[in-house]
Design an enzyme around this catalytic site. Structure first.
Site, PDB file in Angstrom:
ATOM      1  N   ASP A 112     -10.721  -6.617  21.826  1.00 56.16           N
ATOM      2  CA  ASP A 112      -9.680  -6.455  22.838  1.00 56.16           C
ATOM      3  C   ASP A 112     -10.243  -5.905  24.146  1.00 56.16           C
ATOM      4  OD1 ASP A 112      -6.931  -6.324  23.844  1.00 56.16           O
ATOM      5  OD2 ASP A 112      -7.190  -4.151  23.665  1.00 56.16           O
ATOM      6  N   CYS A 115       0.842  -1.204   0.000  1.00 55.71           N
ATOM      7  CA  CYS A 115       0.000   0.000   0.000  1.00 55.71           C
ATOM      8  C   CYS A 115       0.874   1.251   0.000  1.00 55.71           C
ATOM      9  CB  CYS A 115      -0.899   0.022   1.235  1.00 55.71           C
ATOM     10  SG  CYS A 115      -2.320  -1.069   1.103  1.00 55.71           S
TER      11      CYS A 115
END
Length: 160
Positions: free
Chosen positions: A128, A76
């Site tokens: 998380d 990218c």
């Protein structure tokens, strides 16, 4: 037939050369769905999670992730994003959170990966923050919803 743009004639992975491309306005929308128990979702929505505001933290994580996509995904390009939005919507009837992201810029390459990364990392952040109360949270349906701008034109995903 369309070819893979990141593969050269020897079959090796390469970063695409965008130097000759014209700058255009490019925009991409992506989403992810996070499924959890009714109790976990209620804890988040009611602001009773012991780690704090889960949605605010996930939103900021998604925005930060979009800006750092080029560091996470090898081929990218680093991009000068002009806009990143991450919206989180609790779906109480299905015990889910729908995360939708938007990335926008004026540039030579698209922002699909940035939008997908934003939605993905926001979802991972929810996991998380909630894993202490529920381990079997499911992240699913990470997908590009829409993109516009650039040579490949306008894309809109089919409804699921």
């Amino acid at each position: 037939m369309t070819t893979f743009t990141h593969i050269n004639s020897q079959g090796e992975a390469n970063m695409v050369d965008v130097s000759a491309k014209a700058e255009t306005v490019r925009e991409a929308h992506a989403e992810a769905i996070v499924t959890m128990s009714k109790e976990t979702l209620a804890m988040i929505v009611e602001g009773k999670h012991h780690k704090g505001d889960v949605f605010a933290t996930a939103r900021i994580a998604g925005i930060q992730a979009a800006k750092r996509t080029w560091e996470l995904i090898p081929l990218c390009h680093p991009l000068l994003l002009s806009k990143v939005e991450v919206n989180l919507e609790p779906l109480l009837e299905t015990n889910q959170v729908r995360i939708q992201s938007l990335c926008k810029l004026t540039g030579k390459t698209g922002v699909e990966m940035e939008a997908l990364t934003a939605a993905s990392v926001a979802a991972l952040t929810i996991y998380d923050m909630c894993k202490a109360v529920q381990k079997d949270i499911v992240i699913e349906q990470v997908r590009l919803l829409e993109k516009c701008g650039g040579k490949s034109g306008h894309f809109i995903a089919e409804e699921k």
